[in-house]
Design a protein around this motif. Structure first.
Motif, PDB file in Angstrom:
ATOM      1  N   GLN A   1      -4.640  -2.111 -11.356  1.00  0.00           N
ATOM      2  CA  GLN A   1      -3.860  -2.552 -10.209  1.00  0.00           C
ATOM      3  C   GLN A   1      -4.786  -2.818  -9.029  1.00  0.00           C
ATOM      4  OE1 GLN A   1      -0.636  -3.093  -9.728  1.00  0.00           O
ATOM      5  NE2 GLN A   1       0.323  -2.274 -11.573  1.00  0.00           N
ATOM      6  N   VAL A   2      -4.435  -3.831  -8.274  1.00  0.00           N
ATOM      7  CA  VAL A   2      -5.175  -4.129  -7.056  1.00  0.00           C
ATOM      8  C   VAL A   2      -4.158  -4.377  -5.958  1.00  0.00           C
ATOM      9  CG1 VAL A   2      -5.341  -6.608  -7.527  1.00  0.00           C
ATOM     10  CG2 VAL A   2      -7.011  -5.518  -6.044  1.00  0.00           C
ATOM     11  N   GLN A   3      -4.471  -3.893  -4.763  1.00  0.00           N
ATOM     12  CA  GLN A   3      -3.603  -4.103  -3.616  1.00  0.00           C
ATOM     13  C   GLN A   3      -4.265  -5.099  -2.671  1.00  0.00           C
ATOM     14  OE1 GLN A   3      -4.442  -0.639  -4.502  1.00  0.00           O
ATOM     15  NE2 GLN A   3      -2.766  -0.967  -5.942  1.00  0.00           N
ATOM     16  N   LEU A   4      -3.456  -5.981  -2.105  1.00  0.00           N
ATOM     17  CA  LEU A   4      -3.946  -7.035  -1.235  1.00  0.00           C
ATOM     18  C   LEU A   4      -3.263  -6.945   0.119  1.00  0.00           C
ATOM     19  CD1 LEU A   4      -3.735  -9.951  -3.843  1.00  0.00           C
ATOM     20  CD2 LEU A   4      -5.743  -8.592  -3.264  1.00  0.00           C
ATOM     21  N   VAL A   5      -4.044  -7.024   1.183  1.00  0.00           N
ATOM     22  CA  VAL A   5      -3.485  -6.972   2.537  1.00  0.00           C
ATOM     23  C   VAL A   5      -4.074  -8.111   3.362  1.00  0.00           C
ATOM     24  CG1 VAL A   5      -3.226  -5.624   4.630  1.00  0.00           C
ATOM     25  CG2 VAL A   5      -3.192  -4.478   2.409  1.00  0.00           C
ATOM     26  N   GLU A   6      -3.209  -9.012   3.810  1.00  0.00           N
ATOM     27  CA  GLU A   6      -3.649 -10.136   4.626  1.00  0.00           C
ATOM     28  C   GLU A   6      -3.658  -9.763   6.105  1.00  0.00           C
ATOM     29  OE1 GLU A   6      -0.869 -11.896   1.377  1.00  0.00           O
ATOM     30  OE2 GLU A   6      -0.897 -10.182   2.729  1.00  0.00           O
ATOM     31  N   SER A   7      -4.487 -10.455   6.854  1.00  0.00           N
ATOM     32  CA  SER A   7      -4.532 -10.301   8.300  1.00  0.00           C
ATOM     33  C   SER A   7      -5.060 -11.583   8.917  1.00  0.00           C
ATOM     34  CB  SER A   7      -5.396  -9.110   8.701  1.00  0.00           C
ATOM     35  OG  SER A   7      -6.734  -9.298   8.262  1.00  0.00           O
ATOM     36  N   GLY A   8      -4.927 -11.708  10.230  1.00  0.00           N
ATOM     37  CA  GLY A   8      -5.501 -12.841  10.933  1.00  0.00           C
ATOM     38  C   GLY A   8      -4.522 -13.911  11.358  1.00  0.00           C
ATOM     39  N   GLY A   9      -3.257 -13.764  10.976  1.00  0.00           N
ATOM     40  CA  GLY A   9      -2.274 -14.752  11.384  1.00  0.00           C
ATOM     41  C   GLY A   9      -1.978 -14.665  12.869  1.00  0.00           C
ATOM     42  N   GLY A  10      -1.231 -15.649  13.355  1.00  0.00           N
ATOM     43  CA  GLY A  10      -0.870 -15.634  14.766  1.00  0.00           C
ATOM     44  C   GLY A  10      -0.258 -16.931  15.205  1.00  0.00           C
ATOM     45  N   LEU A  11      -0.081 -17.054  16.523  1.00  0.00           N
ATOM     46  CA  LEU A  11       0.486 -18.256  17.130  1.00  0.00           C
ATOM     47  C   LEU A  11      -0.639 -19.032  17.795  1.00  0.00           C
ATOM     48  CD1 LEU A  11       2.817 -20.017  18.198  1.00  0.00           C
ATOM     49  CD2 LEU A  11       3.028 -18.401  20.108  1.00  0.00           C
ATOM     50  N   VAL A  12      -0.809 -20.285  17.392  1.00  0.00           N
ATOM     51  CA  VAL A  12      -1.855 -21.130  17.945  1.00  0.00           C
ATOM     52  C   VAL A  12      -1.274 -22.503  18.254  1.00  0.00           C
ATOM     53  CG1 VAL A  12      -3.727 -19.950  16.736  1.00  0.00           C
ATOM     54  CG2 VAL A  12      -2.597 -21.920  15.669  1.00  0.00           C
TER      55      VAL A  12
END
Length: 127
Positions: free
Chosen positions: A1-12
């Motif tokens: 099993q591998v867990q994935l966590v995204e980051s870096g999104g936003g309003l531009v």
């Protein structure tokens, strides 16, 4: 099993840049092909970019080719998506995905090809 966590999104604003990251944890001793997908409001999940386990092979959806760059740092167990010249139509929730591979250095571009998914990060591009 591998867990994935995204980051870096936003309003531009249109024309701006963003870099998304996807940190993998868990069983990272195996090789994984990885990809980015997105889901715009009212639409299905669509392929954005894919990368082979070594980073040597990449492919992109026509809609982002020349503007987005997928890359990975296997030492840090992190996948990236550099997004330049963003457009309002890039507004979506962006997901990273992983598929365990063995003796295969290519990429995948279909949702069903991937086994593991992150929770997504919202990208909103205003005009």
């Amino acid at each position: 099993q591998v867990q994935l966590v995204e980051s870096g999104g936003g309003l531009v604003q249109a024309g701006d840049s963003l870099r998304l990251s996807c940190a993998a944890s868990g069983r990272t001793d195996s090789s994984y092909a990885m990809g980015w997908f997105r889901r715009a409001p009212g639409k299905g999940r669509e392929f954005v970019a894919g990368i082979g386990w070594s980073g040597g092979n990449t492919n992109y959806a026509d809609s982002v080719k020349g503007r987005f760059t997928i890359s990975r740092d296997n030492a840090k167990n992190t996948l990236y998506l550099q997004m330049n010249t963003l457009k309002p139509e890039d507004t979506a929730v962006y997901y990273c995905a992983a598929r365990r591979v063995r003796n295969y250095s290519g990429t995948y571009s279909v949702v069903e090809d991937y086994d593991y998914w992150g929770q997504g990060t919202q990208v909103t591009v205003s005009s």
